[in-house]
Design a protein around this motif. Structure first.
Motif, PDB file in Angstrom:
ATOM      1  N   ASN A  76       1.040  -1.117   0.252  1.00 31.11           N
ATOM      2  CA  ASN A  76      -0.084   0.018   0.212  1.00 31.11           C
ATOM      3  C   ASN A  76       0.654   1.241  -0.006  1.00 31.11           C
ATOM      4  O   ASN A  76       0.666   2.166   0.899  1.00 31.11           O
ATOM      5  N   TRP A  78       0.904   3.080  -2.391  1.00 29.81           N
ATOM      6  CA  TRP A  78      -0.277   3.745  -2.498  1.00 29.81           C
ATOM      7  C   TRP A  78      -0.386   5.302  -2.014  1.00 29.81           C
ATOM      8  O   TRP A  78      -1.121   6.916  -1.766  1.00 29.81           O
ATOM      9  N   THR A  88      -0.448   3.539  -8.891  1.00 34.28           N
ATOM     10  CA  THR A  88      -1.741   2.507  -8.446  1.00 34.28           C
ATOM     11  C   THR A  88      -3.009   2.868  -9.195  1.00 34.28           C
ATOM     12  O   THR A  88      -3.750   1.246  -9.342  1.00 34.28           O
ATOM     13  N   LEU A 108      -9.726  -0.700  -5.710  1.00 33.12           N
ATOM     14  CA  LEU A 108      -8.493  -1.484  -5.577  1.00 33.12           C
ATOM     15  C   LEU A 108      -8.249  -2.388  -4.019  1.00 33.12           C
ATOM     16  O   LEU A 108      -9.462  -1.715  -3.398  1.00 33.12           O
ATOM     17  N   HIS A 110      -5.479  -3.602  -3.132  1.00 36.53           N
ATOM     18  CA  HIS A 110      -4.230  -3.345  -2.126  1.00 36.53           C
ATOM     19  C   HIS A 110      -2.864  -3.099  -3.445  1.00 36.53           C
ATOM     20  O   HIS A 110      -3.534  -3.642  -4.825  1.00 36.53           O
ATOM     21  N   ASP A 111      -1.892  -2.236  -3.626  1.00 31.21           N
ATOM     22  CA  ASP A 111      -0.471  -2.579  -4.178  1.00 31.21           C
ATOM     23  C   ASP A 111       0.255  -2.768  -3.497  1.00 31.21           C
ATOM     24  O   ASP A 111       0.250  -2.909  -2.078  1.00 31.21           O
ATOM     25  N   THR A 141      -4.553 -10.025 -10.468  1.00 29.42           N
ATOM     26  CA  THR A 141      -3.354  -9.156  -9.817  1.00 29.42           C
ATOM     27  C   THR A 141      -2.862  -8.774 -11.638  1.00 29.42           C
ATOM     28  O   THR A 141      -2.583  -9.694 -12.096  1.00 29.42           O
ATOM     29  N   MET A 226       6.108  -4.454  -9.281  1.00 30.98           N
ATOM     30  CA  MET A 226       4.722  -3.682  -8.708  1.00 30.98           C
ATOM     31  C   MET A 226       3.564  -4.696  -9.172  1.00 30.98           C
ATOM     32  O   MET A 226       3.414  -4.668 -10.438  1.00 30.98           O
ATOM     33  N   THR A 227       3.213  -4.381  -8.084  1.00 27.73           N
ATOM     34  CA  THR A 227       1.723  -5.429  -8.208  1.00 27.73           C
ATOM     35  C   THR A 227       0.586  -4.311  -7.770  1.00 27.73           C
ATOM     36  O   THR A 227       0.721  -3.521  -6.875  1.00 27.73           O
ATOM     37  N   ILE A 228      -0.912  -4.571  -8.539  1.00 29.04           N
ATOM     38  CA  ILE A 228      -1.931  -4.234  -8.314  1.00 29.04           C
ATOM     39  C   ILE A 228      -3.067  -4.886  -7.953  1.00 29.04           C
ATOM     40  O   ILE A 228      -2.905  -5.648  -9.143  1.00 29.04           O
TER      41      ILE A 228
END
Length: 271
Positions: A76, A78, A88, A108, A110-111, A141, A226-228
């Motif tokens: 998170n 962001w 994000t 969203l 989370h990132d 994801t 980076m993942t979202i």
């Protein structure tokens, strides 16, 4: 703080029907050049700076357990960095996620930055949605390398079509999940998919129930990813089935009560 003028990422990308069909069949898809070279280079710096600023893992690699050796996990970003927030909450990513899922809008969850250091260990087989107290299978994801990577750096690896089995077993990411889920994969004959190369700005997308893992990083560079995580708008919070899900309900859903819409201040609409 970086003085780079960051590009806005609200210009969307059209995903063709074949790509969508392949995603829904296999449970995962790789899409080239979601970000251009200049775009990803700009955001790489701010994400890396934020990731190391907020990283709380201070143990040496050899002192960590299997989960800790798999990656540095900073979540998170962001919330705490306005520049990462632009990344994000980008409509470009949300539109791809919504199109792949076949929904009008996504929120969203989370990132998380996942940095696998040189010498970092393998990421055991697992299902992301094991952790999520949500009443929908329309979860996805995005996994984006911020540097060019090869399989030697710890490439994300999928068990194709495993998402069709839904929840498999009460297993968090661990040595146990690696052994038991690898056995399950072999018993069910799922094919294993692992790209040889992903360029910075490419992205893979996978369903929450898709089994996936990653090998150790035997390269000399950090695998910066980076993942979202997104879920379909309209989903409700479910009664947590584990301590992990209760922790997620409190942290990523801001403590929303079971049965309520999953639409807290931490779950903004993307489109």
């Amino acid at each position: 703080m970086s003085t780079i003028q960051l590009p806005f990422l609200n210009e969307t990308i059209e995903i063709n029907r074949e790509t969508i069909a392949d995603f829904r069949t296999d449970g995962h898809i790789q899409i080239r050049s979601v970000l251009g070279k200049e775009e990803v280079n700009s955001y790489r710096e701010v994400i890396r700076n934020a990731a190391y600023k907020y990283n709380t893992e201070k143990r040496r690699l050899e002192e960590r357990d299997t989960y800790g050796k798999a990656f540095l996990q900073i979540m998170n970003l962001w919330e705490v960095d306005e520049q990462v927030r632009l990344f994000t909450l980008a409509k470009r990513f949300g539109k791809i996620a919504a199109d792949l899922l076949g929904v009008k809008n996504v929120r969203l969850y989370h990132d998380q930055a996942l940095y696998k250091e040189p010498g970092g260990g393998f990421t055991p087989w697992h299902q992301d949605q094991y952790y999520w107290p949500l009443d929908t299978n329309n979860t996805i994801t995005m996994w984006m390398p911020l540097v060019d990577i090869t399989a030697e750096a710890g490439m994300l690896t999928f068990a194709s079509e495993s998402h069709t089995h839904g929840f498999i077993e009460n297993l968090a990411i661990s040595d146990d999940s690696e052994l038991r889920l690898e056995k399950y994969i072999n018993e069910n004959g799922f094919s294993i998919t692992r790209p040889k190369v992903m360029l910075a700005g490419d992205a893979s997308f996978h369903y929450g129930w898709t089994l996936h893992s990653a090998p150790a990083n035997i390269s000399r560079v950090t695998r910066e990813v980076m993942t979202i995580i997104f879920f379909a708008d309209g989903a409700h919070v479910t009664e947590p089935k584990s301590d992990h899900q209760e922790n997620d309900r409190q942290r990523w859903l801001n403590g929303i009560a079971p049965g309520a819409l999953a639409a807290s201040r931490l779950n903004p609409l993307i489109l």
